[in-house]
Design a protein around this motif. Sequence first.
Motif, PDB file in Angstrom:
ATOM      1  N   GLU A 223       0.827  -1.211   0.000  1.00 37.54           N
ATOM      2  CA  GLU A 223       0.000   0.000   0.000  1.00 37.54           C
ATOM      3  C   GLU A 223       0.856   1.253   0.000  1.00 37.54           C
ATOM      4  OE1 GLU A 223      -3.891  -1.785   2.372  1.00 37.54           O
ATOM      5  OE2 GLU A 223      -2.643  -0.253   3.318  1.00 37.54           O
ATOM      6  N   ALA A 224       1.954   1.241   0.752  1.00 40.74           N
ATOM      7  CA  ALA A 224       2.826   2.422   0.804  1.00 40.74           C
ATOM      8  C   ALA A 224       3.357   2.757  -0.589  1.00 40.74           C
ATOM      9  CB  ALA A 224       3.974   2.175   1.778  1.00 40.74           C
ATOM     10  N   GLU A 225       3.745   1.730  -1.336  1.00 38.60           N
ATOM     11  CA  GLU A 225       4.242   1.970  -2.692  1.00 38.60           C
ATOM     12  C   GLU A 225       3.123   2.393  -3.625  1.00 38.60           C
ATOM     13  OE1 GLU A 225       7.298   2.158  -3.307  1.00 38.60           O
ATOM     14  OE2 GLU A 225       8.172   1.137  -1.570  1.00 38.60           O
ATOM     15  N   LEU A 226       1.969   1.779  -3.495  1.00 33.18           N
ATOM     16  CA  LEU A 226       0.858   2.086  -4.390  1.00 33.18           C
ATOM     17  C   LEU A 226       0.284   3.479  -4.155  1.00 33.18           C
ATOM     18  CD1 LEU A 226      -0.919  -1.394  -4.302  1.00 33.18           C
ATOM     19  CD2 LEU A 226       0.337  -0.405  -6.237  1.00 33.18           C
ATOM     20  N   ASN A 227       0.529   4.038  -2.976  1.00 31.63           N
ATOM     21  CA  ASN A 227       0.037   5.384  -2.664  1.00 31.63           C
ATOM     22  C   ASN A 227       1.095   6.470  -2.877  1.00 31.63           C
ATOM     23  OD1 ASN A 227      -2.831   5.429  -1.485  1.00 31.63           O
ATOM     24  ND2 ASN A 227      -1.926   3.690  -0.399  1.00 31.63           N
ATOM     25  N   ASN A 228       2.238   6.101  -3.389  1.00 31.84           N
ATOM     26  CA  ASN A 228       3.328   7.065  -3.607  1.00 31.84           C
ATOM     27  C   ASN A 228       3.084   7.830  -4.900  1.00 31.84           C
ATOM     28  OD1 ASN A 228       5.664   8.531  -3.791  1.00 31.84           O
ATOM     29  ND2 ASN A 228       7.003   6.759  -4.154  1.00 31.84           N
ATOM     30  N   THR A 229       2.429   8.972  -4.782  1.00 30.91           N
ATOM     31  CA  THR A 229       2.032   9.744  -5.963  1.00 30.91           C
ATOM     32  C   THR A 229       3.182  10.543  -6.575  1.00 30.91           C
ATOM     33  OG1 THR A 229       1.285  11.532  -4.508  1.00 30.91           O
ATOM     34  CG2 THR A 229      -0.373   9.923  -5.220  1.00 30.91           C
ATOM     35  N   ASN A 230       4.385  10.402  -6.040  1.00 32.48           N
ATOM     36  CA  ASN A 230       5.541  11.101  -6.601  1.00 32.48           C
ATOM     37  C   ASN A 230       6.096  10.408  -7.840  1.00 32.48           C
ATOM     38  OD1 ASN A 230       5.628  13.155  -4.584  1.00 32.48           O
ATOM     39  ND2 ASN A 230       6.594  11.713  -3.176  1.00 32.48           N
ATOM     40  N   VAL A 231       5.623   9.193  -8.104  1.00 36.48           N
ATOM     41  CA  VAL A 231       6.082   8.463  -9.281  1.00 36.48           C
ATOM     42  C   VAL A 231       4.860   8.000 -10.075  1.00 36.48           C
ATOM     43  CG1 VAL A 231       8.226   7.726  -8.175  1.00 36.48           C
ATOM     44  CG2 VAL A 231       6.199   6.272  -8.016  1.00 36.48           C
ATOM     45  N   SER A 232       5.091   7.493 -11.269  1.00 36.17           N
ATOM     46  CA  SER A 232       3.991   7.059 -12.137  1.00 36.17           C
ATOM     47  C   SER A 232       3.285   5.835 -11.547  1.00 36.17           C
ATOM     48  CB  SER A 232       4.523   6.708 -13.522  1.00 36.17           C
ATOM     49  OG  SER A 232       5.335   5.540 -13.455  1.00 36.17           O
ATOM     50  N   ILE A 233       2.063   5.623 -11.996  1.00 33.63           N
ATOM     51  CA  ILE A 233       1.306   4.453 -11.535  1.00 33.63           C
ATOM     52  C   ILE A 233       2.060   3.169 -11.880  1.00 33.63           C
ATOM     53  CG2 ILE A 233      -0.802   3.104 -11.875  1.00 33.63           C
ATOM     54  CD1 ILE A 233      -2.339   5.702 -12.135  1.00 33.63           C
TER      55      ILE A 233
END
Length: 277
Positions: A223-233
Motif C-alpha cells: 500500500e505504501a508503494e501504491l500510494n506514492n504519488t511522486n512516481v507514475s502508476i
Amino acid sequence: MLSSNIEYYKPVNIKETLELFYYLKGNNKRPIYYAGGTEILTLGRLNLVETDALIDIKDLKECQMFEFNQDYLITGAAISLTDIEEKNLFSLLSKASMEIADRTARNKITLGGNLCGQIFYREAVLPFLLCESQVIIAGYNGVEAFPIEQIFNQTLQLQDGQLLIQLLTEKKYINLPYMNIKKRQQWDTGYPLLTIASIKIDNQLRFAFSGLCPFPFRSKQMEAELNNTNVSIEERISKALQFIPGEVLDDVEGSKEYRLFVLRNTLEKIISEMEVR
C-alpha cells in the motif's frame, strides 16, 4: 470419507457449545462446528475432513446477528452469504460475498465457513482486512475480541475448540468509496484467478488480495508503494510487487506470469478510478 454414524448436537447458547466441544474432545471424539456444511460435505467425500460429531451453531443468536449497534456493524459468523448480499448493510462485503460460488451454494455458505474453511480463497475476509475489523471469538478464556490483523495470518488462527462468533466493523468504513474486482479465466462461478478489494480513507487507498498467493492478505508495504504519488502508476505497481508476501500461484486457474499480468492491469484500473473519487 465421512462416518455413517455421525453424532449431531444443537446447543442453545455459547457456553453449552464450548462445553460440548471440549466434552466430546475429551471422550476421543472429533467434533466440528457446523453451520452451512458445504465444505464439510465436499471435503469429507475427498477424505480431507474427518469427524464423528457435528455441533450445529447456526441458530446461536450471537452468530446470527447482522445489524448496527452504536458505532459498529455486527456480522455474525453463521450468516449466509445470501443474507449478507440481500440485506446489503455493507456494500463492499455484499459485493465480495455475491461473487463467491453460485447462489445455490451461497444460500448455505456462511461467513464463518468462508473465513475458516480449507479452500484458501476466503474472499469474504477482504473487506474486514481493509476495515481493520474486530474478531469476536469464544474459547477457554471466555469471549474475547482481537484486531483482525492480530488473529488472521493467512488463515484465522483459532485454537482447537475456539469458536468464531462475530466480526465488528466501525461505521466509518461502511460507506467509503470502494472497488472489488474479481477476475476469472473460466466460467462465471468458477474459482477466481484474482480478486482485489480496495477502499479509500483519508485520501489513501487500501488493498486486499485473494487468489494471488495461496492465502488472502493485506500488505501495508504494498500500500505504501501504491500510494506514492511522486512516481507514475506503473512504477508504483512495479515497486509494490516486490512486497508480495508469498509465492504467486501457478495452477490450473492461471500461470504465475498471467496472474501478475492481470494484477498489474487491475491495480492500474483501481488506482486510476479510485484516486479521482
